[in-house]
Design an enzyme around this catalytic site. Structure first.
Site, PDB file in Angstrom:
ATOM      1  N   CYS A   1       0.804  -1.221   0.000  1.00  0.00           N
ATOM      2  CA  CYS A   1       0.000   0.000   0.000  1.00  0.00           C
ATOM      3  C   CYS A   1       0.840   1.275   0.000  1.00  0.00           C
ATOM      4  O   CYS A   1       0.290   2.378  -0.042  1.00  0.00           O
ATOM      5  CB  CYS A   1      -0.955  -0.009   1.177  1.00  0.00           C
ATOM      6  SG  CYS A   1      -2.098  -1.396   1.062  1.00  0.00           S
TER       7      CYS A   1
ATOM      8  N   GLU B   1     -12.748   0.570   1.824  1.00  0.00           N
ATOM      9  CA  GLU B   1     -11.793   0.625   0.703  1.00  0.00           C
ATOM     10  C   GLU B   1     -11.930  -0.589  -0.204  1.00  0.00           C
ATOM     11  O   GLU B   1     -11.731  -0.491  -1.404  1.00  0.00           O
ATOM     12  CB  GLU B   1     -10.355   0.654   1.238  1.00  0.00           C
ATOM     13  CG  GLU B   1      -9.900   1.996   1.746  1.00  0.00           C
ATOM     14  CD  GLU B   1      -8.400   2.050   2.009  1.00  0.00           C
ATOM     15  OE1 GLU B   1      -7.756   0.985   2.079  1.00  0.00           O
ATOM     16  OE2 GLU B   1      -7.892   3.165   2.151  1.00  0.00           O
TER      17      GLU B   1
ATOM     18  N   HIS C   1     -12.039  10.632  -8.476  1.00  0.00           N
ATOM     19  CA  HIS C   1     -11.005  10.635  -9.516  1.00  0.00           C
ATOM     20  C   HIS C   1      -9.852  11.592  -9.197  1.00  0.00           C
ATOM     21  O   HIS C   1      -9.338  12.280 -10.093  1.00  0.00           O
ATOM     22  CB  HIS C   1     -11.607  10.900 -10.904  1.00  0.00           C
ATOM     23  CG  HIS C   1     -12.359   9.710 -11.431  1.00  0.00           C
ATOM     24  ND1 HIS C   1     -13.597   9.353 -10.977  1.00  0.00           N
ATOM     25  CD2 HIS C   1     -12.017   8.781 -12.344  1.00  0.00           C
ATOM     26  CE1 HIS C   1     -14.004   8.263 -11.592  1.00  0.00           C
ATOM     27  NE2 HIS C   1     -13.063   7.880 -12.435  1.00  0.00           N
TER      28      HIS C   1
END
Ligand SMILES: Nc1nc2c(c(=O)[nH]1)N=C([C@H](O)[C@H](O)COP(=O)(O)OP(=O)(O)OP(=O)(O)O)CN2
Ligand SMILES: [Zn+2]
Length: 136
Positions: free
Chosen positions: A36, A123, A80
């Site tokens: 990550c 997530e 985005h």
């Protein structure tokens, strides 16, 4: 059957509404070998939970539609985007949930009935974090 005889218990009311946005991030605070720490993306799911001791006509804590400004904020500011580039903190789910609770309390809470209880940020299909609001 006479349903007017059904007793209405005392209690509090709770509603929740889910929102979504797509965003990229990395967690530079993690060791470089952690997966990550690399750039990756999520289809984030955000659920806000509101409570109230009584209802407004016609029987709402608040109209789900009144939460539209929160969706607008997610769409215009986070969707985005690379979160680590625009947020002033390491964008973990926990910190994101706390930040979104803060935005909601500052910008939307004063205009609606009901009180924000928590914000849950998902997530992935298997991982989520929740921030529970205290002291309001
Ligand atoms: N407590 C937290 N731990 C992790 C966070 C976080 O925000 N809070 N974030 C990440 C990564 O950003 C990423 O979301 C990875 O999560 P993970 O559940 O490990 O995702 P996977 O789909 O790869 O999980 P698997 O079930 O192992 O496939 C990491 N940790
Ligand atoms: Zn991630």
């Amino acid at each position: 059957m006479d349903f007017t005889s059904v007793p209405l218990p005392l209690g509090v009311f709770t509603i929740g509404k889910k929102f979504g946005f797509e965003a990229g991030h990395r967690l530079p605070g993690l060791p470089p070998e952690h997966k990550c720490a690399r750039q990756h993306g999520h289809s984030y799911e955000v659920e806000v939970v509101l409570t109230a001791p009584s209802l407004q006509e016609p029987g709402f804590i608040t109209d789900f539609d009144a939460l539209a400004p929160f969706k607008k904020f997610l769409d215009s500011e986070l969707d985005h985007h690379n979160l680590h580039e625009i947020l002033p903190f390491e964008p973990t789910s926990e910190r994101l949930a706390q930040f979104l609770a803060g935005w909601f309390i500052q910008n939307l809470q004063p205009t609606i009935s009901g009180r924000l209880v928590s914000v849950l940020v998902r997530e992935t299909g298997s991982s989520w974090a929740r921030f529970d609001v205290e002291g309001q």
